[in-house]
Design an enzyme around this catalytic site. Structure first.
Site, PDB file in Angstrom:
ATOM      1  N   ASP A  42       0.850  -1.193   0.000  1.00  0.00           N
ATOM      2  CA  ASP A  42       0.000   0.000   0.000  1.00  0.00           C
ATOM      3  C   ASP A  42       0.888   1.247   0.000  1.00  0.00           C
ATOM      4  OD1 ASP A  42      -2.048  -1.794   0.493  1.00  0.00           O
ATOM      5  OD2 ASP A  42      -2.001  -1.433   2.656  1.00  0.00           O
TER       6      ASP A  42
HETATM    7  N1  URA Z   1      -0.793  -5.958   4.093  1.00  0.00           N
HETATM    8  C1  URA Z   1      -1.338  -4.725   4.090  1.00  0.00           C
HETATM    9  O1  URA Z   1      -2.354  -4.495   4.739  1.00  0.00           O
HETATM   10  N2  URA Z   1      -0.742  -3.769   3.373  1.00  0.00           N
HETATM   11  C2  URA Z   1       0.392  -3.967   2.677  1.00  0.00           C
HETATM   12  O2  URA Z   1       0.892  -3.031   2.058  1.00  0.00           O
HETATM   13  C3  URA Z   1       0.949  -5.253   2.685  1.00  0.00           C
HETATM   14  C4  URA Z   1       0.333  -6.238   3.396  1.00  0.00           C
END
Ligand code: URA
Length: 233
Positions: free
Chosen positions: A101
């Protein structure tokens, strides 16, 4: 080398996506449209959508510490900075191995080797990823850790068994062998601990180590061999 592999090695796409590109009639070999991804290529001229594809590149893999706010797609429609843009002085077409993310920091791999990317991401090979989540909702109790380990019912199904332990009263280390969208955030939220900061600290055998945010390094041949071996287990 087969045509789809040739295209993947040249950094065009993953091998599977390259095969689709070939079947779609977008590739010419010595001027003729070629729809067979298994066609053997030696020294022929290969074109994609009218542009000549340079021969397979030397495979390269970088480990990057993704800073906050940078996106992990190869291009961003909102003009945000991408992880690919952080790798300077490399003109190869690189793409990220999976996604983090925008608000997640930490270890992400970038490569021009579509085959390796596929191998590392394929659920069948279950390469583990480890995250450090700083959470709200008060000190984390044992029951929440047990639930994270055993599996949580999310709206896209139950999560697979995972490892979870506390590094501090509100810091959870969690190791997953799957990679669903926002999975760690959703899992922690589901046990009453919304994530306020999330960092990926390991990808398979590879550790983030002391790479500063925005810094990157090329993986050594030994590190690459170890990653490939894990993906094939
Ligand atoms: N899990 C998440 O919630 N976000 C990420 O970026 C990677 C794994």
């Amino acid at each position: 080398m087969r045509l789809a592999k040739y295209l993947a090695r040249a950094g065009v796409a993953s091998r599977r996506a390259a095969a689709e590109i070939v079947r779609a009639g977008r590739v010419r070999v010595d001027g003729q449209i070629e729809r067979d991804p298994a066609r053997e290529i030696d020294a022929q001229r290969v074109e994609l959508d009218g542009s000549v594809i340079a021969g397979p590149e030397e495979p390269v893999v970088y480990a990057l510490n993704k800073p906050l706010g940078v996106v992990s797609t190869a291009r961003d429609s909102h003009g945000r900075r991408t992880v690919v843009e952080l790798i300077e002085r490399d003109s190869r077409r690189l793409y990220p191995v999976g996604r983090l993310d925008a608000q997640t920091t930490g270890l992400i791999l970038l490569t021009n080797d579509g085959e390796l990317a596929n191998l590392l991401l394929h659920p069948r090979y279950e390469v583990s990823k480890t995250y450090r989540a700083t959470v709200g909702g008060g000190p984390v109790k044992r029951a929440a850790l047990v639930a994270l380990r055993e599996g949580i019912e999310l709206d896209d199904g139950r999560t697979a068994p995972a490892r979870a332990r506390l590094l501090a009263p509100q810091v959870i280390e969690i190791e997953l062998r799957e990679g669903r969208k926002r999975q760690v955030r959703r899992m922690c939220e589901a046990v009453g601990h919304p994530v306020s900061a999330l960092e990926r600290t390991r990808f398979g055998s590879l550790e983030l180590g002391d790479l500063a945010p925005g810094a990157y390094r090329r993986l050594t041949d030994d590190e690459l061999a170890a990653l490939r071996a894990q993906a094939r287990r």
